[in-house]
Scaffold this active site. Structure first.
Site: not given
Length: 481
Positions: A18, A120
């Protein structure tokens, strides 16, 4: 940062994949428009990980001054959990105060206006922080368009049709997902987090928040996923979606590993074109001794050249990530290494991006993380699927059945965050998959090369991703408070 007047604040989930994707997305946006800078707030994990070495390597490497990394202080959470999606969401929530304080400090800088948050999918609680500062919030979805559509579809089934999605774990029932041409077998592709009522409710409640953001960036491109994107732009009932990929890392981190990198690349230089099968299973990828032996037997039997990234599992009962073996002989034995010395190499950490782009690599045995899949496709390298956790079983199905760029070793293997795999993949199955993968005239090879060209075209001026990125940047500029 002269000339840069708008700041985007990125909040990635505390996972290496990520973070890498977020850094590259920030670089892409700020390189495209000189009015925008980026600050990435990094949430500290409560243990050492490859994130630390990655951020250290970025800090020590001269780079663009318009992307700034800010390490948040470690938060003592008080909860004890295994590494899981639930753990990540809890950890992010515990960092809301730190994020608020960091944004307050950034807001005091008069030379630049904060244009909004880019968060995210595991950081949806930060929508509240954006609202507190009256800032727009955008979602950066680091997986593919199909999985985004699939979880929105499941959430609609639960909310609009009162369906219990946890039933899919025990059934071979097929789901007709509008984003795919073929129905999917539920128990093979539905992520493990949706197998239990408590975690399924929490996860799909998180998905509801996707509908509250000001826009969604997805790391994919229109030519790769036309059907899923059509669903996202219509019946998924989401805010505007921007497919801007493939966004790829220039490096996989690794800290101070230049010597290892150079040795691997020199070995590859001496191999014939497209002759090497590369095995690598991501930052969480590791196997028990029994599974390692099955892989070793299969590799030797195939007769193909190989490069195998083999990592040691974290100690049972502890939080942590796989690490390099101090002595690979201890697990593989001298006999295997001796017999295969002219055939292949077994390494620890791997410079994956560089390896996949090397002309001698002809196939990739992968855990099917989306970053890895895009890196493989960008280089025109076909894959063999060996998913482990999160959405990787779903990705494997898409790569094999929908896109035709991969062959199956397994598609339903599960090893969620530190637990043992749910079954042993035996050497004949591995051998079969690798041999099929390395067929020089395989359709999966032709399709991978075709999509490689389409991906490069999408990023070029006038391409689909280039245009969507321009649209997103204009939206950011127009909506800056």
């Amino acid at each position: 940062m002269s000339g840069r007047t708008h700041r985007l604040i990125f909040i990635p989930a505390p996972g290496l994949g990520h973070l890498i994707s977020t850094v590259e997305m920030a670089n892409l946006i700020t390189s495209r428009d000189r009015r925008i800078s980026a600050t990435i707030l990094i949430i500290k994990l409560p243990f050492d990980s490859e994130i630390d070495s990655y951020t250290s390597s970025l800090a020590s490497t001269p780079g663009s001054s318009h992307v700034n990394l800010v390490q948040l202080p470690e938060v003592k959470t008080g909860f004890d959990a295994e590494i899981s999606m639930t753990f990540l969401v809890q950890l992010v929530a515990a960092n809301k105060t730190c994020v608020t304080e960091a944004v307050s400090r950034l807001s005091s800088e008069k030379s630049m206006r904060i244009a909004g948050f880019v968060i995210d999918m595991f950081c949806m609680c930060m929508v509240d922080v954006g609202a507190m500062f009256a800032l727009p919030t955008y979602l950066f979805f680091t997986s593919n368009a199909a999985f985004l559509g699939f979880i929105c579809f499941l959430q609609q089934l639960m909310d609009e049709h009162n369906m219990d999605v946890t039933k899919f774990k025990d059934t071979e029932e097929e789901i007709s997902f509008p984003g795919f041409r073929h129905p999917v077998q539920a128990n093979k592709v539905v992520p493990s987090i949706l197998h239990r009522e408590e975690s399924a409710n929490a996860f799909l409640s998180n998905v509801r928040w996707f509908r509250k953001v000001n826009g969604i960036i997805v790391n994919t491109f229109d030519e790769l996923e036309p059907r899923p994107l059509k669903f996202l732009h219509g019946d998924a009932k989401l805010p505007v979606v921007y497919p801007v990929g493939p966004v790829l890392s220039g490096t996989n981190g690794g800290g101070n590993r230049k010597g290892e990198h150079d040795e691997v690349m020199m070995w590859l230089d001496n191999q014939p074109a497209e002759s090497v099968v590369f095995l690598c299973f991501g930052s969480m990828g590791s196997f028990c001794k029994e599974q390692v032996k099955e892989i070793a037997v299969a590799l030797e039997r195939t007769g193909h050249r190989f490069l195998w990234s083999l990592r040691r599992p974290p100690r049972k009962g502890t939080l942590g990530f796989p690490t390099d073996y101090p002595d690979i002989e201890n697990i593989l034995g001298k006999d295997f290494l001796g017999r295969t010395a002219q055939l292949g190499r077994v390494i620890g950490w791997a410079p994956q991006v560089e390896i996949l782009s090397h002309p001698s690599v002809g196939g990739f045995v992968s855990h099917c993380g989306w970053n890895s899949a895009l890196e493989s496709l960008r280089s025109g390298v076909p894959m063999a699927t060996w998913p482990m956790y999160a959405e990787q079983q779903f990705n494997a199905y898409q790569l094999v059945v929908e896109l035709g760029v991969a062959v199956e070793i397994t598609m339903d293997y599960r090893k969620d965050f530190g637990m043992e795999g749910n079954f042993l993949v035996e050497s004949p199955e591995i051998e079969r998959g690798i041999k099929e993968l390395m067929q020089v005239d395989g359709e999966h090879r032709k399709k991978a090369k075709e999509l490689s060209g389409l991906g490069r075209k999408a990023l070029s001026e006038g391409g689909s991703s280039y245009s969507f990125l321009g649209d997103f940047i204009q939206r950011v500029l127009d909506n800056t408070p």
